[in-house]
Write a protein that holds these residues in place. Structure first.
Motif, short mmCIF file in Angstrom:
data_model
loop_
_atom_site.label_atom_id
_atom_site.label_comp_id
_atom_site.label_asym_id
_atom_site.label_seq_id
_atom_site.Cartn_x
_atom_site.Cartn_y
_atom_site.Cartn_z
N SER A 269 -1.96 2.41 0.18
CA SER A 269 -1.35 1.30 -0.94
C SER A 269 -0.10 1.19 -0.61
O SER A 269 0.78 1.91 0.02
N THR A 276 0.39 6.09 -7.43
CA THR A 276 -0.91 6.24 -6.80
C THR A 276 -1.43 7.77 -7.04
O THR A 276 -2.57 8.02 -7.04
N ARG A 282 -9.94 4.52 -6.23
CA ARG A 282 -9.65 3.51 -5.29
C ARG A 282 -10.82 3.06 -4.52
O ARG A 282 -11.72 3.50 -4.08
#
Length: 352
Positions: A269, A276, A282
């Motif tokens: 990412s 995160t 995810r």
């Protein structure tokens, strides 16, 4: 003349195109007595990142989540598995298509109706159910509210004021519905626009330094990156929303900006670990590849294979790789990966 922060904030919010589908009915619990603090480090909230290439199925997954969020749990004797809640969509990409969402909701409902009832030749719904399903669609869509920011600055202003709007604004009617999801599509909407602005700013800074010190040594340090600060602020606002609405899924999409070697490789990412590290899930989504023509295949052989290959394309199959998250970077070690299949076709979409 300098513009005050209040005037600037008002101007940025005015940039946002606000769209309520019919009306915006929602009710939320009482506002916390103090401003929410960010979650503690590695606290897992229902934060989900969907990452993939352009046209990889990211927005369609948002349509599916919105469908389940706004529909009721049951319709007559049919179990719809809905949450009967409200949804906020921040459509930074400008691609969230309400007509397509309506089509997907209608297809989802029709797929659960008894197959032995007479079907309408136009949309596949039984004639007796038409009025009821149309009302179901109207009610569901009325609980989706869409913001369309036109820049990173207006996106950040929208996120900063969203809680205040939901709790206190008179611009929407309040009904007894919980907040089922907050969705941002996508975090990379203004990436290249911001990147260009940052590079232009840096070039102007270098030019000013050269004018002030012609022929001299230029300092190696430059002013802090506003580009990086934008995504730090974006992460901070998203985490603040997750603290205000701790039980509400916050789903963001991220477009892959550089090629990856394989669909089995989960791309990193571009969001900072500040965000995160709090992710609960995810998903790496992509369209299932169609096998390439074999080496040495003749044109005649390729022609014979055409029909079967078009059939594969027509099935519109996609994969969402579920990747465990954790640690400083928000990603696990790669163990525990699993695939969830889904399909997207003209009539709608579904999960395998």
């Amino acid at each position: 003349m300098d513009m005050s922060a209040e005037v600037l904030g008002r101007r940025l919010l005015d940039e946002v195109r606000e769209e309520g589908l019919d009306q915006w009915p929602s009710t939320y619990h009482t506002l916390p007595p103090e401003p929410p603090s960010l979650p503690e480090k590695h606290t897992k909230r229902p934060l989900i990142e969907i990452i993939g290439s352009s046209c990889g199925g990211k927005t369609h997954l948002l349509y599916y989540i919105a469908t389940l969020a706004v529909l009721p749990a049951r319709y007559h004797d049919i179990n719809l598995n809905g949450k009967e809640s409200a949804v906020v969509v921040i459509d930074a990409d400008g691609r969230f298509d309400v007509r397509r969402l309506r089509q997907i909701i209608r297809h989802y409902v029709s797929s659960l109706l008894p197959a032995d009832e007479e079907q309408d030749e136009n949309d596949g719904l039984p004639h007796p159910a038409q009025d009821g399903v149309n009302e179901l669609l109207k009610t569901g869509l009325s609980h989706i509210h869409i913001f369309r920011p036109q820049s990173s600055a207006s996106l950040l202003a929208t996120l900063a004021q969203l809680s205040q709007y939901l709790f206190h604004s008179r611009a929407h009617h309040l009904h007894h519905r919980s907040l089922g999801a907050i969705m941002l599509d996508s975090t990379t909407a203004f990436f290249w626009q911001d990147k260009f602005a940052e590079e232009s700013r840096q070039r102007e800074e270098v030019d000013r330094q050269e004018e002030a010190n012609p022929g001299g040594h230029l300092p190696s340090e430059t002013s802090p990156s506003s580009f990086k600060e934008t995504y730090n602020t974006l992460s901070t606002h998203l985490l603040a929303l997750s603290s205000t609405f701790p039980d509400t899924p916050i789903v963001i999409t991220t477009r892959i900006l550089s090629p990856v070697s394989s669909s089995s490789v989960f791309p990193p990412s571009h969001l900072p670990s500040l965000f995160t590290s709090h992710l609960a899930l995810r998903l790496h989504v992509h369209r299932d590849p169609v096998p390439k023509f074999g080496p040495g295949m003749s044109a005649e052989e390729a022609g014979r294979d055409q029909e079967s290959r078009l059939g594969v394309v027509g099935r519109g199959r996609f994969s969402a790789w579920v990747v465990p998250v954790g640690g400083e970077g928000g990603m696990g070690t790669g163990t525990g990966r699993r695939r969830v299949g889904f399909w997207i076709r003209e009539e709608g979409m579904g999960v395998e």
